[in-house]
Enzyme design. Structure first.
Site, mmCIF file in Angstrom:
data_model
loop_
_atom_site.group_PDB
_atom_site.id
_atom_site.type_symbol
_atom_site.label_atom_id
_atom_site.label_comp_id
_atom_site.label_asym_id
_atom_site.label_seq_id
_atom_site.Cartn_x
_atom_site.Cartn_y
_atom_site.Cartn_z
ATOM 1 N N GLY A 117 -1.274 -1.322 7.273
ATOM 2 C CA GLY A 117 -0.376 -2.179 6.498
ATOM 3 C C GLY A 117 0.439 -3.091 7.412
ATOM 4 N N THR A 176 3.795 -3.327 8.043
ATOM 5 C CA THR A 176 4.763 -2.667 8.929
ATOM 6 C C THR A 176 4.024 -1.894 10.017
ATOM 7 O OG1 THR A 176 6.260 -2.425 7.057
ATOM 8 C CG2 THR A 176 6.726 -1.062 8.983
ATOM 9 N N ARG A 208 -6.789 5.992 5.673
ATOM 10 C CA ARG A 208 -7.945 6.258 4.810
ATOM 11 C C ARG A 208 -9.163 5.446 5.228
ATOM 12 N NH1 ARG A 208 -6.445 3.362 -0.958
ATOM 13 N NH2 ARG A 208 -5.355 1.546 -0.102
ATOM 14 N N ARG A 209 -8.968 4.556 6.208
ATOM 15 C CA ARG A 209 -10.095 3.761 6.712
ATOM 16 C C ARG A 209 -9.812 3.420 8.166
ATOM 17 N NH1 ARG A 209 -8.645 -1.887 6.571
ATOM 18 N NH2 ARG A 209 -6.606 -2.155 5.596
ATOM 19 N N TYR A 247 11.221 2.534 -8.556
ATOM 20 C CA TYR A 247 11.052 2.281 -7.113
ATOM 21 C C TYR A 247 12.159 2.938 -6.274
ATOM 22 C CZ TYR A 247 10.118 -0.260 -2.768
ATOM 23 O OH TYR A 247 9.843 -0.575 -1.452
ATOM 24 N N LYS A 250 11.697 6.383 -3.828
ATOM 25 C CA LYS A 250 12.048 6.259 -2.400
ATOM 26 C C LYS A 250 13.144 7.269 -2.047
ATOM 27 C CE LYS A 250 9.458 2.907 -0.923
ATOM 28 N NZ LYS A 250 8.352 3.251 -0.020
HETATM 29 N N1 LIG Z 1 7.217 -5.166 0.962
HETATM 30 C C1 LIG Z 1 8.529 -5.148 1.095
HETATM 31 O O1 LIG Z 1 9.222 -6.187 1.033
HETATM 32 C C2 LIG Z 1 9.239 -3.844 1.371
HETATM 33 C C3 LIG Z 1 10.628 -3.800 1.401
HETATM 34 C C4 LIG Z 1 11.283 -2.611 1.706
HETATM 35 C C5 LIG Z 1 10.530 -1.465 1.974
HETATM 36 N N2 LIG Z 1 9.179 -1.518 1.910
HETATM 37 C C6 LIG Z 1 8.439 -0.268 2.209
HETATM 38 O O2 LIG Z 1 7.955 -0.354 3.517
HETATM 39 C C7 LIG Z 1 6.751 0.436 3.648
HETATM 40 C C8 LIG Z 1 5.680 -0.396 4.321
HETATM 41 O O3 LIG Z 1 5.461 -1.544 3.512
HETATM 42 P P1 LIG Z 1 4.324 -2.601 3.871
HETATM 43 O O4 LIG Z 1 4.626 -3.810 3.082
HETATM 44 O O5 LIG Z 1 4.146 -2.664 5.353
HETATM 45 O O6 LIG Z 1 3.051 -1.853 3.236
HETATM 46 P P2 LIG Z 1 1.550 -2.401 3.115
HETATM 47 O O7 LIG Z 1 1.346 -3.606 3.946
HETATM 48 O O8 LIG Z 1 1.229 -2.498 1.666
HETATM 49 O O9 LIG Z 1 0.724 -1.191 3.765
HETATM 50 C C9 LIG Z 1 0.703 0.048 3.134
HETATM 51 C C10 LIG Z 1 -0.036 1.078 3.953
HETATM 52 O O10 LIG Z 1 -0.194 2.261 3.136
HETATM 53 C C11 LIG Z 1 -1.581 2.556 2.992
HETATM 54 N N3 LIG Z 1 -1.884 3.003 1.637
HETATM 55 C C12 LIG Z 1 -1.528 2.416 0.467
HETATM 56 N N4 LIG Z 1 -2.056 3.087 -0.567
HETATM 57 C C13 LIG Z 1 -2.782 4.114 -0.047
HETATM 58 C C14 LIG Z 1 -3.572 5.157 -0.604
HETATM 59 N N5 LIG Z 1 -3.759 5.280 -1.920
HETATM 60 N N6 LIG Z 1 -4.170 6.026 0.241
HETATM 61 C C15 LIG Z 1 -3.999 5.909 1.580
HETATM 62 N N7 LIG Z 1 -3.275 4.947 2.163
HETATM 63 C C16 LIG Z 1 -2.661 4.050 1.364
HETATM 64 C C17 LIG Z 1 -2.300 1.253 3.254
HETATM 65 O O11 LIG Z 1 -3.637 1.518 3.613
HETATM 66 P P3 LIG Z 1 -4.808 0.409 3.325
HETATM 67 O O12 LIG Z 1 -4.586 -0.679 4.364
HETATM 68 O O13 LIG Z 1 -6.053 1.163 3.518
HETATM 69 O O14 LIG Z 1 -4.583 -0.112 1.939
HETATM 70 C C18 LIG Z 1 -1.451 0.653 4.368
HETATM 71 O O15 LIG Z 1 -1.779 1.242 5.597
HETATM 72 C C19 LIG Z 1 6.409 0.896 2.244
HETATM 73 O O16 LIG Z 1 6.818 2.217 2.063
HETATM 74 C C20 LIG Z 1 7.218 -0.045 1.349
HETATM 75 O O17 LIG Z 1 7.564 0.552 0.115
HETATM 76 C C21 LIG Z 1 8.513 -2.662 1.632
#
Ligand SMILES: NC(=O)c1ccc[n+]([C@@H]2O[C@H](COP(=O)([O-])OP(=O)(O)OC[C@H]3O[C@@H](n4cnc5c(N)ncnc54)[C@H](OP(=O)(O)O)[C@@H]3O)[C@@H](O)[C@H]2O)c1
Length: 239
Positions: free
Chosen positions: A14, A16, A38-39, A130, A134
């Protein structure tokens, strides 16, 4: 200079996770970086090939993969999904069941310092899904009594996302033209700032055993790194 410490990152594919792994590799303090997902990713960069080891697991059968979480001193959990992508049930499964399961196995396998990426507004008593999920993950992991637990509550992550999320992209565009220019720490977290803060925090002494880092604290930690880098370059220039 590398230490003997080994890091493990979940959610490394992902945004982060990618920023964090890049930082961990360039920082060079960890001897090795284990990546659990998972990959797998086809890395071509030698630095990634030399420093990382990928382990593929099925998160629905996480207890069958306990050993995948072994061998690491420090765990970084960057896993997460959205309600839009996975539905309410899917969101709870990933952001609570998987994340808490990961922490349980990390603890069982001897991890000393657990880093959890949570979110601004996390609150287990919230009426909204949400922040509630969390907050519940934070509370469950806090009860596990890691030697050190660092919980990050970033704001909207500022990144050119590989995956298309129309509403989030729109919000980011508006924020980058408004809030980010006026008060960058209020509602936004650049992804590299978060990655840098998490990496540096692993080697920062005299931090509390359990800490919740809000957006300002994340910026301060990352700045500390930049300041020490500029001090270092100043010293080098003066030599
Ligand atoms: N987006 C925002 O603005 C924001 C703000 C505050 C906090 N956050 C939190 O920060 C964290 C990181 O966010 P991000 O935006 O970097 O996340 P992201 O880019 O969506 O990446 C999510 C990661 O989780 C894995 N994942 C998701 N679903 C899965 C499943 N069913 N089984 C196994 N792995 C799974 C993904 O794997 P794949 O690559 O294989 O899909 C990826 O490695 C999250 O907890 C999010 O809630 C996000």
């Amino acid at each position: 200079m590398s230490t003997d410490k080994i890091a493990l990152v979940t959610g490394y594919t992902g945004e982060t996770g990618k920023a964090l792994v890049k930082e961990l590799i360039s920082n060079n303090q960890f001897k090795k970086i284990i990546l659990v997902g998972r990959r797998k990713v086809d890395y071509t960069d030698n630095k990634y090939l030399e420093k990382t080891e990928q382990r593929e697991i099925d998160f629905d059968k996480i207890d069958d993969h306990a050993e995948a979480f072994g061998g690491a001193d420090v765990h970084f959990s960057c896993l997460g999904t959205t309600r839009g992508k996975s539905g309410a049930e899917g969101f709870r499964r990933v952001d609570y069941d998987y994340v808490v399961g990961i922490a349980r196995l990390a603890k069982q396998q001897g991890c000393k310092h657990f880093h959890l990426v949570s979110s601004q507004g996390a609150n287990e008593n919230s009426y909204f899904l949400y922040p509630q999920v969390k907050g519940q993950s934070e509370a469950a992991i806090t009860k596990m009594s890691f030697d050190r637990l660092s919980i990050y509550r970033p704001a909207v992550l500022m990144v050119d996302r590989a995956e298309s999320r129309t509403l989030e992209r729109l919000a980011r565009t508006i924020l980058s033209y408004t809030i980010q220019r006026i008060a960058p720490e209020w509602l936004t977290t650049p992804i590299d700032v978060l990655g840098r803060a998490m990496c540096l925090n692993s080697f920062t002494k005299d931090r509390p055993n359990v800490e919740i880092l809000d957006n300002h604290a994340i910026f301060r930690l990352a700045e500390q790194q930049s300041n020490s880098e500029s001090d270092q370059s100043k010293t080098t220039n003066e030599l």
